[in-house]
Scaffold this active site. Structure first.
Site, mmCIF file in Angstrom:
data_model
loop_
_atom_site.group_PDB
_atom_site.id
_atom_site.type_symbol
_atom_site.label_atom_id
_atom_site.label_comp_id
_atom_site.label_asym_id
_atom_site.label_seq_id
_atom_site.Cartn_x
_atom_site.Cartn_y
_atom_site.Cartn_z
ATOM 1 N N CYS A 56 0.855 -1.199 0.000
ATOM 2 C CA CYS A 56 0.000 0.000 0.000
ATOM 3 C C CYS A 56 0.889 1.246 0.000
ATOM 4 C CB CYS A 56 -0.882 -0.022 1.248
ATOM 5 S SG CYS A 56 -1.608 1.571 1.644
ATOM 6 N N CYS A 59 0.757 3.157 3.564
ATOM 7 C CA CYS A 59 1.111 2.554 4.855
ATOM 8 C C CYS A 59 2.455 3.092 5.373
ATOM 9 C CB CYS A 59 1.176 1.025 4.709
ATOM 10 S SG CYS A 59 -0.383 0.198 5.104
ATOM 11 N N HIS A 122 -3.884 0.148 8.253
ATOM 12 C CA HIS A 122 -4.477 0.030 6.923
ATOM 13 C C HIS A 122 -5.964 -0.349 6.987
ATOM 14 C CE1 HIS A 122 -4.026 -0.765 2.591
ATOM 15 N NE2 HIS A 122 -4.801 -1.825 2.779
ATOM 16 N N ASN A 160 -12.860 10.683 -0.072
ATOM 17 C CA ASN A 160 -13.597 9.721 -0.890
ATOM 18 C C ASN A 160 -13.404 8.397 -0.219
ATOM 19 O OD1 ASN A 160 -14.359 11.426 -3.002
ATOM 20 N ND2 ASN A 160 -12.362 11.203 -3.968
ATOM 21 N N SER A 168 -9.003 5.459 -4.582
ATOM 22 C CA SER A 168 -7.971 4.678 -5.268
ATOM 23 C C SER A 168 -7.196 3.775 -4.329
ATOM 24 C CB SER A 168 -7.013 5.625 -5.986
ATOM 25 O OG SER A 168 -6.351 6.444 -5.043
ATOM 26 N N HIS A 171 -6.445 2.372 2.178
ATOM 27 C CA HIS A 171 -5.896 2.896 3.438
ATOM 28 C C HIS A 171 -6.713 4.125 3.857
ATOM 29 C CE1 HIS A 171 -2.349 3.023 6.198
ATOM 30 N NE2 HIS A 171 -2.962 4.172 6.475
ATOM 31 N N HIS A 173 -7.842 7.467 4.475
ATOM 32 C CA HIS A 173 -7.186 8.742 4.179
ATOM 33 C C HIS A 173 -8.179 9.737 3.605
ATOM 34 C CE1 HIS A 173 -7.342 6.912 0.196
ATOM 35 N NE2 HIS A 173 -7.240 8.143 -0.288
ATOM 36 N N GLN A 175 -8.203 13.956 1.645
ATOM 37 C CA GLN A 175 -7.388 14.839 0.808
ATOM 38 C C GLN A 175 -7.686 16.292 1.117
ATOM 39 O OE1 GLN A 175 -6.737 14.068 -3.342
ATOM 40 N NE2 GLN A 175 -8.063 12.276 -3.287
HETATM 41 P P1 H2U Z 1 -8.121 8.941 -3.464
HETATM 42 O O1 H2U Z 1 -8.106 7.535 -3.037
HETATM 43 O O2 H2U Z 1 -9.291 9.712 -2.876
HETATM 44 O O3 H2U Z 1 -8.005 9.049 -4.936
HETATM 45 O O4 H2U Z 1 -6.811 9.634 -2.834
HETATM 46 C C1 H2U Z 1 -5.539 9.096 -2.925
HETATM 47 C C2 H2U Z 1 -4.623 10.219 -3.279
HETATM 48 O O5 H2U Z 1 -3.308 9.829 -2.913
HETATM 49 C C3 H2U Z 1 -4.623 10.493 -4.777
HETATM 50 O O6 H2U Z 1 -4.951 11.847 -4.995
HETATM 51 C C4 H2U Z 1 -2.402 10.258 -3.886
HETATM 52 C C5 H2U Z 1 -3.189 10.198 -5.190
HETATM 53 O O7 H2U Z 1 -2.697 11.161 -6.097
HETATM 54 N N1 H2U Z 1 -1.244 9.393 -3.879
HETATM 55 C C6 H2U Z 1 0.013 9.934 -3.724
HETATM 56 O O8 H2U Z 1 0.156 11.151 -3.607
HETATM 57 N N2 H2U Z 1 1.095 9.114 -3.731
HETATM 58 C C7 H2U Z 1 1.031 7.770 -3.879
HETATM 59 O O9 H2U Z 1 2.034 7.098 -3.884
HETATM 60 C C8 H2U Z 1 -0.286 7.098 -4.020
HETATM 61 C C9 H2U Z 1 -1.486 7.976 -4.046
HETATM 62 ZN ZN ZN Z 2 -2.056 1.081 3.931
#
Ligand code: H2U
Ligand code: ZN
Length: 354
Positions: A56, A59, A122, A160, A168, A171, A173, A175
């Site tokens: 992940c 993580c 996670h 989200n 996406s 984990h 999180h 934004q």
């Molecule tokens: P979402 O799952 O809401 O898309 O948010 C995950 C965000 O994390 C996404 O905007 C960022 C993605 O650009 N991200 C990073 O900055 N670095 C990473 O290595 C993975 C995801």
């Molecule tokens: Zn994780």
């Protein structure tokens, strides 16, 4: 013809309700609840998640998509998004040339994108965090809002949650996208609240919180915060989290009101998980006063009241979602069960969700 607030026929007849924050209407058709469903059945993924997933990107100690390694963080962790939707300083980009700007307008956009990991674990979304851990997330939101608000006009804190909402990474999180322009939705809420303040002398959402407290649309309440299904909800189990005191921005929530906010967020997310016995998906986010007034020596934005919107997609079960398609795309949003019915179902669960 208009219906009164207490009109029982509101639960039987098709009618429209207006969202005072945006001025948009929603069509409420309670009788459609009985219709058969033979459409998409979205499969939920009940596979248990590991506490730590080395693959992940979010993580502790794991490698991000860029190759950079996360620190071995033990609480909330926040970093610059590696794939930001907005970046740079104001006036960094030249306005796009257009021979006909009334038809083909464009603007340069600048801002900052950050990612907030709520917990090192996670497998623990907000509904499985303790109130103490949620309070750390609130402190982080507030700190980030203060720091980014000093540089940008608007700070959008959001989450989200769940694949169904396009998240996406599982984990836990959220934004932050901070921008130097006021996005459309906020521009509308700003104008509507300002007009309400001028004409009625009270902040719209304070008036609503007073009215809705202990009413048929209340989901839960504590001494400082209130969760309602708004009168004008479009998503089936949409909720609005409101302070029961005057506060304009995330970073202005007094320390004394933060434990109660943590408790309200925990209660709401647990109650959501119980509704369809799943990790309940949603998009949520905070709206408060923009930061420009304060920095430009303008009036304090007292027409604003801080609030959080929760927009969950689910309608009938962990796998059957509400689609905002056809009529919604082309005319206006429509809902089947009334906001009062949705609130009653959620309210029933709040006592058992603790
Ligand atoms: P979402 O799952 O809401 O898309 O948010 C995950 C965000 O994390 C996404 O905007 C960022 C993605 O650009 N991200 C990073 O900055 N670095 C990473 O290595 C993975 C995801
Ligand atoms: Zn994780």
């Amino acid at each position: 013809m208009t219906y009164s607030l207490g009109d029982p026929t509101l639960h039987e007849r098709t009618h429209r309700r207006r969202n005072p924050l945006t001025g948009r209407w929603v069509l409420v058709s309670p009788q459609r609840n009985a219709r058969p469903w033979r459409g998409e059945v979205h499969r939920s993924s009940p596979t248990p998640k590991p506490r730590h997933d080395p693959a992940c990107h979010l993580c502790p100690g794991a490698q991000r998509a860029t190759g950079e390694r996360n620190p071995a963080y033990t609480s909330v962790h926040v970093f610059d998004n590696d794939f930001p939707a907005v970046r740079g300083q104001p006036s960094a980009g030249a306005p796009a040339e257009s021979a006909n700007p009334s038809l083909f307008a464009a603007q340069p956009v600048s801002g900052t994108c950050r990612v907030i990991c709520y917990s090192p674990d996670h497998d623990r979304p907000m509904s499985r965090l303790t109130d103490y851990e949620i309070a750390h997330v609130i402190d982080c939101w507030a700190d980030e809002a203060r720091a980014l608000g000093a540089r940008h006009r608007w700070v959008q804190v959001f989450e989200n949650k769940g694949e169904m909402m396009g998240c996406s990474n599982p984990h836990p999180h959220g934004q932050i996208w901070a921008t130097d322009h006021l996005p459309d939705e906020l521009h509308i809420e700003d104008e509507r609240q300002r007009t309400h303040w001028r004409t009625r002398g009270r902040a719209m959402l304070q008036e609503i919180a007073d009215h809705e407290f202990e009413g048929p649309r209340q989901v839960l309440a504590n001494e400082r915060w209130l969760v309602i299904v708004p009168y004008w909800a479009t998503w089936p189990f949409e909720t609005l989290l409101l302070p029961r005191f005057s506060v304009q921005r995330l970073n202005e929530i007094p320390a004394s009101a933060r434990p109660a906010l943590a408790s309200a967020l925990g209660d709401l997310t647990r109650c959501y998980d119980q509704l369809f016995d799943c990790e309940f998906p949603y998009s949520m986010g905070w709206h408060g006063a923009p930061y420009d007034d304060e920095h430009q020596g303008g009036e304090p934005a007292l027409h604003w009241q801080l609030h959080a919107h929760f927009y969950p997609p689910l309608l009938r079960s962990a796998t059957v979602r509400k689609f905002m398609v056809g009529y919604e795309m082309l005319a206006e949003p429509q809902r089947d069960l009334t906001p009062e019915q949705a609130a009653a179902r959620l309210r029933e669960l709040t006592t058992s969700a603790r």
